[in-house]
Write a protein that holds these residues in place. Sequence first.
Motif, PDB file in Angstrom:
ATOM      1  N   ASP A  20      -4.069 -11.653  -1.916  1.00  0.00           N
ATOM      2  CA  ASP A  20      -2.980 -11.176  -2.757  1.00  0.00           C
ATOM      3  C   ASP A  20      -3.437  -9.898  -3.459  1.00  0.00           C
ATOM      4  O   ASP A  20      -4.159  -9.942  -4.444  1.00  0.00           O
ATOM      5  CB  ASP A  20      -2.596 -12.250  -3.780  1.00  0.00           C
ATOM      6  N   GLY A  21      -3.033  -8.761  -2.903  1.00  0.00           N
ATOM      7  CA  GLY A  21      -3.439  -7.480  -3.454  1.00  0.00           C
ATOM      8  C   GLY A  21      -2.769  -7.152  -4.776  1.00  0.00           C
ATOM      9  O   GLY A  21      -3.220  -6.272  -5.506  1.00  0.00           O
ATOM     10  N   ARG A  22      -1.712  -7.894  -5.114  1.00  0.00           N
ATOM     11  CA  ARG A  22      -1.001  -7.608  -6.366  1.00  0.00           C
ATOM     12  C   ARG A  22      -1.892  -7.812  -7.574  1.00  0.00           C
ATOM     13  O   ARG A  22      -1.831  -7.039  -8.532  1.00  0.00           O
ATOM     14  CB  ARG A  22       0.245  -8.482  -6.474  1.00  0.00           C
ATOM     15  N   LYS A  23      -2.730  -8.847  -7.538  1.00  0.00           N
ATOM     16  CA  LYS A  23      -3.591  -9.123  -8.684  1.00  0.00           C
ATOM     17  C   LYS A  23      -4.561  -7.975  -8.931  1.00  0.00           C
ATOM     18  O   LYS A  23      -4.780  -7.572 -10.069  1.00  0.00           O
ATOM     19  CB  LYS A  23      -4.357 -10.421  -8.472  1.00  0.00           C
ATOM     20  N   ALA A  27      -4.464  -5.566 -12.198  1.00  0.00           N
ATOM     21  CA  ALA A  27      -5.663  -5.476 -13.048  1.00  0.00           C
ATOM     22  C   ALA A  27      -6.081  -4.018 -13.249  1.00  0.00           C
ATOM     23  O   ALA A  27      -6.414  -3.600 -14.369  1.00  0.00           O
ATOM     24  CB  ALA A  27      -6.797  -6.280 -12.436  1.00  0.00           C
ATOM     25  N   GLY A  28      -6.052  -3.242 -12.180  1.00  0.00           N
ATOM     26  CA  GLY A  28      -6.393  -1.825 -12.298  1.00  0.00           C
ATOM     27  C   GLY A  28      -5.405  -1.059 -13.159  1.00  0.00           C
ATOM     28  O   GLY A  28      -5.793  -0.212 -13.980  1.00  0.00           O
ATOM     29  N   THR A  29      -4.131  -1.349 -12.997  1.00  0.00           N
ATOM     30  CA  THR A  29      -3.100  -0.681 -13.795  1.00  0.00           C
ATOM     31  C   THR A  29      -3.242  -1.039 -15.273  1.00  0.00           C
ATOM     32  O   THR A  29      -3.108  -0.169 -16.142  1.00  0.00           O
ATOM     33  CB  THR A  29      -1.702  -1.048 -13.283  1.00  0.00           C
ATOM     34  N   LEU A  66       1.499   1.754 -10.423  1.00  0.00           N
ATOM     35  CA  LEU A  66       2.859   1.252 -10.221  1.00  0.00           C
ATOM     36  C   LEU A  66       3.342   1.513  -8.800  1.00  0.00           C
ATOM     37  O   LEU A  66       3.996   0.662  -8.185  1.00  0.00           O
ATOM     38  CB  LEU A  66       3.808   1.873 -11.245  1.00  0.00           C
ATOM     39  N   ILE A  67       3.005   2.674  -8.265  1.00  0.00           N
ATOM     40  CA  ILE A  67       3.349   2.969  -6.873  1.00  0.00           C
ATOM     41  C   ILE A  67       2.619   2.004  -5.949  1.00  0.00           C
ATOM     42  O   ILE A  67       3.208   1.462  -5.005  1.00  0.00           O
ATOM     43  CB  ILE A  67       3.022   4.435  -6.521  1.00  0.00           C
ATOM     44  N   GLY A  68       1.343   1.765  -6.229  1.00  0.00           N
ATOM     45  CA  GLY A  68       0.571   0.820  -5.420  1.00  0.00           C
ATOM     46  C   GLY A  68       1.142  -0.581  -5.472  1.00  0.00           C
ATOM     47  O   GLY A  68       1.167  -1.289  -4.469  1.00  0.00           O
ATOM     48  N   LEU A  69       1.610  -0.985  -6.634  1.00  0.00           N
ATOM     49  CA  LEU A  69       2.217  -2.312  -6.765  1.00  0.00           C
ATOM     50  C   LEU A  69       3.472  -2.420  -5.909  1.00  0.00           C
ATOM     51  O   LEU A  69       3.701  -3.436  -5.248  1.00  0.00           O
ATOM     52  CB  LEU A  69       2.537  -2.593  -8.227  1.00  0.00           C
ATOM     53  N   ALA A  70       4.272  -1.358  -5.891  1.00  0.00           N
ATOM     54  CA  ALA A  70       5.475  -1.354  -5.055  1.00  0.00           C
ATOM     55  C   ALA A  70       5.104  -1.415  -3.572  1.00  0.00           C
ATOM     56  O   ALA A  70       5.719  -2.156  -2.797  1.00  0.00           O
ATOM     57  CB  ALA A  70       6.312  -0.114  -5.346  1.00  0.00           C
ATOM     58  N   VAL A  71       4.088  -0.674  -3.169  1.00  0.00           N
ATOM     59  CA  VAL A  71       3.658  -0.672  -1.766  1.00  0.00           C
ATOM     60  C   VAL A  71       3.142  -2.042  -1.355  1.00  0.00           C
ATOM     61  O   VAL A  71       3.490  -2.563  -0.286  1.00  0.00           O
ATOM     62  CB  VAL A  71       2.586   0.416  -1.534  1.00  0.00           C
ATOM     63  N   ILE A  75       4.671  -4.514   1.577  1.00  0.00           N
ATOM     64  CA  ILE A  75       3.840  -5.046   2.661  1.00  0.00           C
ATOM     65  C   ILE A  75       3.894  -6.565   2.675  1.00  0.00           C
ATOM     66  O   ILE A  75       3.996  -7.192   3.734  1.00  0.00           O
ATOM     67  CB  ILE A  75       2.387  -4.537   2.511  1.00  0.00           C
ATOM     68  N   ARG A  76       3.848  -7.178   1.501  1.00  0.00           N
ATOM     69  CA  ARG A  76       3.885  -8.640   1.414  1.00  0.00           C
ATOM     70  C   ARG A  76       5.220  -9.184   1.926  1.00  0.00           C
ATOM     71  O   ARG A  76       5.260 -10.165   2.655  1.00  0.00           O
ATOM     72  CB  ARG A  76       3.643  -9.064  -0.028  1.00  0.00           C
ATOM     73  N   ARG A  77       6.321  -8.540   1.535  1.00  0.00           N
ATOM     74  CA  ARG A  77       7.636  -8.994   2.004  1.00  0.00           C
ATOM     75  C   ARG A  77       7.758  -8.875   3.513  1.00  0.00           C
ATOM     76  O   ARG A  77       8.296  -9.765   4.179  1.00  0.00           O
ATOM     77  CB  ARG A  77       8.743  -8.193   1.327  1.00  0.00           C
ATOM     78  N   ARG A  78       7.272  -7.776   4.070  1.00  0.00           N
ATOM     79  CA  ARG A  78       7.339  -7.607   5.523  1.00  0.00           C
ATOM     80  C   ARG A  78       6.499  -8.657   6.231  1.00  0.00           C
ATOM     81  O   ARG A  78       6.902  -9.174   7.277  1.00  0.00           O
ATOM     82  CB  ARG A  78       6.878  -6.210   5.916  1.00  0.00           C
ATOM     83  N   ALA A  79       5.326  -8.970   5.688  1.00  0.00           N
ATOM     84  CA  ALA A  79       4.479  -9.994   6.299  1.00  0.00           C
ATOM     85  C   ALA A  79       5.151 -11.358   6.225  1.00  0.00           C
ATOM     86  O   ALA A  79       5.100 -12.135   7.187  1.00  0.00           O
ATOM     87  CB  ALA A  79       3.122 -10.026   5.603  1.00  0.00           C
ATOM     88  N   ASP A  80       5.792 -11.651   5.088  1.00  0.00           N
ATOM     89  CA  ASP A  80       6.493 -12.929   4.958  1.00  0.00           C
ATOM     90  C   ASP A  80       7.659 -13.021   5.932  1.00  0.00           C
ATOM     91  O   ASP A  80       7.889 -14.068   6.542  1.00  0.00           O
ATOM     92  CB  ASP A  80       6.997 -13.128   3.527  1.00  0.00           C
ATOM     93  N   GLN A  81       8.396 -11.932   6.089  1.00  0.00           N
ATOM     94  CA  GLN A  81       9.529 -11.934   7.014  1.00  0.00           C
ATOM     95  C   GLN A  81       9.060 -12.100   8.456  1.00  0.00           C
ATOM     96  O   GLN A  81       9.671 -12.822   9.233  1.00  0.00           O
ATOM     97  CB  GLN A  81      10.340 -10.648   6.873  1.00  0.00           C
TER      98      GLN A  81
END
Length: 88
Positions: A20-23, A27-29, A66-71, A75-81
């Motif tokens: 999970d890259g979101r964490k 954290a960095g943001t 914030l841009i990284g979080l959106a990216v 990516i996560r949504r596409r992988a889930d789909q």
Amino acid sequence: MRLWLSDEERRPDPAPARADGRKAVVAGTLGWVVALVVCLVFRVPLESAGLGWFIGAAITGIAIGLIGLAVVQVIRRRADQSSERSAD
């Protein structure tokens, strides 16, 4: 010690781990947000030392985070789909 193995001796590659890259991005943001607050608290000494650009760097770090979080979210949504489609 051998530096290579023949194809017959190699084990199969493990399956890729789902991370999970979101964490990490959050954290960095948050780190950049803390840096911005510290820079704003010490704004006068920073500017007198010629380091007023630290504020701009912190704002840039927050924007990139914030841009990284959106990216990462896209990516996560596409992988889930794609995993849902392959399961059907």
